[in-house]
Design a protein around this motif. Structure first.
Motif, PDB file in Angstrom:
ATOM      1  N   UNK A  55       0.865  -1.179   0.000  1.00  9.16           N
ATOM      2  CA  UNK A  55       0.000   0.000   0.000  1.00  9.16           C
ATOM      3  C   UNK A  55       0.899   1.224   0.000  1.00  9.16           C
ATOM      4  N   UNK A  56       0.891   1.951  -1.101  1.00  7.70           N
ATOM      5  CA  UNK A  56       1.760   3.110  -1.254  1.00  7.70           C
ATOM      6  C   UNK A  56       1.239   4.321  -0.490  1.00  7.70           C
ATOM      7  N   UNK A  57      -0.099   4.488  -0.461  1.00  7.54           N
ATOM      8  CA  UNK A  57      -0.655   5.666   0.204  1.00  7.54           C
ATOM      9  C   UNK A  57      -2.168   5.536   0.312  1.00  7.54           C
ATOM     10  N   UNK A  58      -2.710   6.271   1.257  1.00  9.89           N
ATOM     11  CA  UNK A  58      -4.151   6.470   1.367  1.00  9.89           C
ATOM     12  C   UNK A  58      -4.396   7.926   1.022  1.00  9.89           C
ATOM     13  N   UNK A  59      -5.306   8.170   0.093  1.00  7.44           N
ATOM     14  CA  UNK A  59      -5.549   9.532  -0.377  1.00  7.44           C
ATOM     15  C   UNK A  59      -7.005   9.926  -0.162  1.00  7.44           C
ATOM     16  N   UNK A  60      -7.180  11.079   0.440  1.00  5.23           N
ATOM     17  CA  UNK A  60      -8.514  11.637   0.642  1.00  5.23           C
ATOM     18  C   UNK A  60      -8.854  12.535  -0.538  1.00  5.23           C
ATOM     19  N   UNK A  61     -10.057  12.392  -1.058  1.00  6.83           N
ATOM     20  CA  UNK A  61     -10.512  13.223  -2.177  1.00  6.83           C
ATOM     21  C   UNK A  61     -11.706  14.063  -1.723  1.00  6.83           C
ATOM     22  N   UNK A  62     -11.889  15.190  -2.381  1.00  6.89           N
ATOM     23  CA  UNK A  62     -12.917  16.147  -1.965  1.00  6.89           C
ATOM     24  C   UNK A  62     -14.315  15.825  -2.469  1.00  6.89           C
ATOM     25  N   UNK A  63     -14.439  14.882  -3.348  1.00 11.02           N
ATOM     26  CA  UNK A  63     -15.757  14.557  -3.908  1.00 11.02           C
ATOM     27  C   UNK A  63     -16.214  13.180  -3.438  1.00 11.02           C
ATOM     28  N   UNK A  64     -17.516  13.014  -3.360  1.00 12.94           N
ATOM     29  CA  UNK A  64     -18.065  11.717  -2.977  1.00 12.94           C
ATOM     30  C   UNK A  64     -17.751  10.681  -4.048  1.00 12.94           C
ATOM     31  N   UNK A  65     -17.577   9.459  -3.604  1.00 12.14           N
ATOM     32  CA  UNK A  65     -17.321   8.344  -4.514  1.00 12.14           C
ATOM     33  C   UNK A  65     -18.554   7.460  -4.456  1.00 12.14           C
TER      34      UNK A  65
END
Length: 103
Positions: A32-42
């Motif tokens: 697991x290289x990274x966990x990324x938070x995004x600003x839009x709903x998935x």
């Protein structure tokens, strides 16, 4: 492959879900290289690959998600990895992205 996990930033529950998935995939041997938070709903989860040679590792991630989706009551897991071969801003080869559906 290097796996990046994406989740909806505004949801603490989704952030915890991403960490649980990280633990599960790591136990199965994925890096697991990274966990990324995004600003839009998935709205619906997906697994993405960007180079033809990464399709098979993408399929392995899909298979690993089977029990996780069931355990977390996330509904139907993605059936196949999504082809992003024509994406113009590709990451490095060997990159698989998991986009978790928000709760």
């Amino acid at each position: 492959p290097r796996v990046f996990i994406h989740h909806f930033r505004a949801s603490a529950e989704d952030r915890l879900l991403a960490y649980r998935l990280t633990e599960r995939l790591a136990e199965e041997g994925f890096y697991i290289a990274d966990i990324r938070a995004v600003d839009h709903e998935i709205r619906s989860g997906s697994v993405r690959y960007f180079f033809a040679d990464d399709r098979s590792p993408g399929e392995a991630v899909i298979e690993a998600l089977r029990d996780f989706y069931a355990d977390e009551d996330l509904g139907a897991r993605p059936e196949a990895p999504r082809n992003f071969l024509s994406y113009s801003r590709k990451p490095h080869e060997g990159t698989i992205e998991v986009w978790l559906p928000n709760r």
